[in-house]
Structures are given as C-alpha cells and as structure tokens.
Design an enzyme around this catalytic site. Structure first.
Site, mmCIF file in Angstrom:
data_model
loop_
_atom_site.group_PDB
_atom_site.id
_atom_site.type_symbol
_atom_site.label_atom_id
_atom_site.label_comp_id
_atom_site.label_asym_id
_atom_site.label_seq_id
_atom_site.Cartn_x
_atom_site.Cartn_y
_atom_site.Cartn_z
ATOM 1 N N GLY A 44 0.781 -1.200 -0.039
ATOM 2 C CA GLY A 44 -0.032 -0.017 -0.006
ATOM 3 C C GLY A 44 0.634 1.124 -0.177
ATOM 4 N N GLU A 98 3.717 4.234 5.621
ATOM 5 C CA GLU A 98 2.681 3.394 5.727
ATOM 6 C C GLU A 98 1.189 4.267 4.750
ATOM 7 O OE1 GLU A 98 1.091 0.986 5.668
ATOM 8 O OE2 GLU A 98 0.781 -0.099 7.334
ATOM 9 N N ASP A 99 0.459 3.559 4.232
ATOM 10 C CA ASP A 99 -0.532 3.952 3.704
ATOM 11 C C ASP A 99 -1.625 4.558 4.627
ATOM 12 O OD1 ASP A 99 -1.123 1.550 4.455
ATOM 13 O OD2 ASP A 99 -1.950 1.042 2.296
ATOM 14 N N ASP A 102 -4.631 2.251 10.947
ATOM 15 C CA ASP A 102 -6.068 1.940 11.534
ATOM 16 C C ASP A 102 -6.238 1.666 12.910
ATOM 17 O OD1 ASP A 102 -8.787 1.320 10.660
ATOM 18 O OD2 ASP A 102 -8.422 -0.813 10.404
ATOM 19 N N LYS A 130 -6.712 6.914 10.551
ATOM 20 C CA LYS A 130 -8.514 6.744 10.820
ATOM 21 C C LYS A 130 -8.311 6.767 12.386
ATOM 22 C CE LYS A 130 -10.098 3.551 7.618
ATOM 23 N NZ LYS A 130 -10.657 2.165 7.396
ATOM 24 N N PHE A 151 -14.238 2.600 4.785
ATOM 25 C CA PHE A 151 -13.345 1.873 4.076
ATOM 26 C C PHE A 151 -12.965 2.567 2.843
ATOM 27 C CE2 PHE A 151 -11.417 -1.455 1.454
ATOM 28 C CZ PHE A 151 -10.758 -2.235 2.522
ATOM 29 N N VAL A 152 -11.535 2.738 2.642
ATOM 30 C CA VAL A 152 -11.298 3.605 1.554
ATOM 31 C C VAL A 152 -10.166 2.842 0.473
ATOM 32 C CG1 VAL A 152 -11.571 5.868 2.667
ATOM 33 C CG2 VAL A 152 -9.475 4.845 2.779
ATOM 34 N N ASP A 158 -6.379 -0.666 -1.162
ATOM 35 C CA ASP A 158 -6.882 -1.833 -1.959
ATOM 36 C C ASP A 158 -8.177 -2.485 -1.244
ATOM 37 O OD1 ASP A 158 -5.252 -3.482 0.182
ATOM 38 O OD2 ASP A 158 -6.153 -5.012 -0.934
ATOM 39 N N ARG A 164 -5.673 -0.256 -6.285
ATOM 40 C CA ARG A 164 -4.416 0.526 -5.768
ATOM 41 C C ARG A 164 -4.051 1.740 -6.679
ATOM 42 N NH1 ARG A 164 -2.026 -2.591 -1.499
ATOM 43 N NH2 ARG A 164 -2.465 -4.786 -1.721
HETATM 44 P P1 IMP Z 1 -3.618 -1.526 11.415
HETATM 45 O O1 IMP Z 1 -2.755 -2.503 11.983
HETATM 46 O O2 IMP Z 1 -5.037 -1.912 11.813
HETATM 47 O O3 IMP Z 1 -3.376 -0.198 11.637
HETATM 48 O O4 IMP Z 1 -3.872 -1.675 9.884
HETATM 49 C C1 IMP Z 1 -3.227 -1.239 8.938
HETATM 50 C C2 IMP Z 1 -3.643 -1.748 7.714
HETATM 51 O O5 IMP Z 1 -4.836 -2.130 7.467
HETATM 52 C C3 IMP Z 1 -3.246 -0.770 6.423
HETATM 53 O O6 IMP Z 1 -1.885 -0.968 6.163
HETATM 54 C C4 IMP Z 1 -4.012 -1.314 5.374
HETATM 55 O O7 IMP Z 1 -3.372 -2.526 4.783
HETATM 56 C C5 IMP Z 1 -5.259 -1.931 5.996
HETATM 57 N N1 IMP Z 1 -6.492 -0.990 6.035
HETATM 58 C C6 IMP Z 1 -7.128 -0.442 7.034
HETATM 59 N N2 IMP Z 1 -7.892 0.595 6.737
HETATM 60 C C7 IMP Z 1 -7.974 0.375 5.255
HETATM 61 C C8 IMP Z 1 -8.955 0.932 4.485
HETATM 62 O O8 IMP Z 1 -9.828 1.641 4.737
HETATM 63 N N3 IMP Z 1 -8.653 0.595 3.223
HETATM 64 C C9 IMP Z 1 -7.865 -0.310 2.691
HETATM 65 N N4 IMP Z 1 -7.059 -0.886 3.545
HETATM 66 C C10 IMP Z 1 -6.990 -0.515 4.843
HETATM 67 MG MG MG Z 2 -0.845 -1.898 4.675
#
Ligand code: IMP
Ligand code: MG
Length: 179
Positions: A44, A98-99, A102, A130, A151-152, A158, A164
């Site tokens: 991402g 990072e993209d 979450d 987020k 969800f984006v 993706d 992507r």
């Molecule tokens: P975290 O460990 O929950 O912070 O996860 C982050 C990862 O979840 C990101 O690197 C994304 O790969 C995925 N992710 C979280 N939210 C989204 C979204 O809205 N769209 C797409 N991928 C997401």
């Molecule tokens: Mg990711």
C-alpha cells in the site's frame, strides 16, 4: 471505473501532491544533517513513497518490508514477515512509511521490531489516519490526512488487491462488497 466503485472522493490527486510536498519539506528539515532509511510497508505504501521522496532532500535511502498479521489474534507482536529488509538497521534512523493507520497494530509492532533490531530512532509517516478506529496507541509523527471511519481505496489502498492504481482516495461503494 472510479464512477462505478467510488461512493465519495475524499482526497484528490491534487491534494495528495500538495500535502506530500508539505510533508517532504517538514521531513527534510527534521532530518537535516542526518541520514535516514525510509522503510515502506508493502504494498500500500508504494505510490505514497514514490510521491513523498520527490520532495526529500538530503541523505536518504529506501527499502521495503512486507508484513501480515495473523488472522484472529489480538496480541501485539504476532506478525509474519513475508519480506524483510535488505540491510542491517543497527544504529540507523528509520522512517516507517505507511498508507493508513487503522487499529495501529501493524505500526506498533513494526516499530518495536525496528528497535529490537537496533535502530537508533524510529519515526512514522502515514498518508492517512483513521483515529476513530485506534485500538493500540501509536505515535504518528507525520500524518497526511485524517479521515473518518470508512473503508477507502485508491493511491495504494486496496480492496482484495484491487483499486490501488486510482489517482485519488475515496470511499468504496458498498455494492462492491455485496456483488
Ligand atoms: P492496522 O494494523 O489496523 O493499523 O492496519 C493497517 C492496515 O490495514 C493498512 O496498512 C491497510 O493495509 C489496512 N487498512 C486499514 N484500513 C483500510 C482501508 O480503509 N482501506 C484499505 N486498507 C485498509
Ligand atoms: Mg498496509
């Protein structure tokens, strides 16, 4: 394609470019006179990494890691490394790219891993944040945009490995999940 799958455009390519330029300036200033290894989390972060480094001056190198979390686990530290870094990071300044942040689990775990591998300093830059979804406390040093809990996709993000390539960040239409 965008018309069919995107319910609402949250961030345009123009906004992304401007923000990357601003963040590039901030990061360049913060690391003036120091070297930094940017570590992008696959896949991402690829478009964001490419856009951001256009605006970084100074002594920078880039590398990539691919990690995935084990399904169903709640504990921190349980990530699988699918592709590790090409070099030792002992004593290096690391900037994780990072993209989106979450729950915060991924970055918290990778950050800890970097320190365990002997990094001198680990900071985080993310295109999107987020904050409403955060479960694990993780400090993001540079955030491109805060977005609501939706969800984006696009600009690296993706849904089932698709979308992507979109030159925007947008909320995915629910019809895509239910098809
Ligand atoms: P975290 O460990 O929950 O912070 O996860 C982050 C990862 O979840 C990101 O690197 C994304 O790969 C995925 N992710 C979280 N939210 C989204 C979204 O809205 N769209 C797409 N991928 C997401
Ligand atoms: Mg990711």
């Amino acid at each position: 394609m965008e018309n069919n799958v995107i319910k609402e455009v949250l961030i345009t390519m123009d906004q992304i470019e401007k923000r990357c330029e601003e963040m590039g300036e901030m990061i360049s200033k913060a690391y003036a006179g120091k070297s930094v290894l940017l570590v992008g989390l696959l896949k991402g972060s690829v478009p964001f990494m490419a856009e951001l480094i256009k605006h970084l001056h100074g002594d920078i190198e880039i590398d990539f890691m691919d990690v995935s979390s084990y399904e169903g686990t709640e504990s921190i530290g349980d990530i699988k490394i699918n592709k590790d870094l090409d070099q030792s990071i002992k004593g290096l300044n690391i900037l994780l790219v990072e993209d989106i942040v979450d729950t915060g689990r991924t970055l918290k775990t990778v950050k800890t891993l970097m320190y365990n591998k002997g990094a001198a300093d680990v900071k985080i830059v993310t295109l999107l944040d987020k904050p409403d979804r955060r479960i694990v406390d993780v400090d993001c040093d540079y955030v491109g945009f805060e977005i609501p809990d939706a969800f984006v996709v696009g600009f690296g993000l993706d849904y089932n490995q698709k979308y992507r390539q979109l030159p925007l960040v947008g909320i995915l239409d629910e019809r895509v999940y239910t098809k």
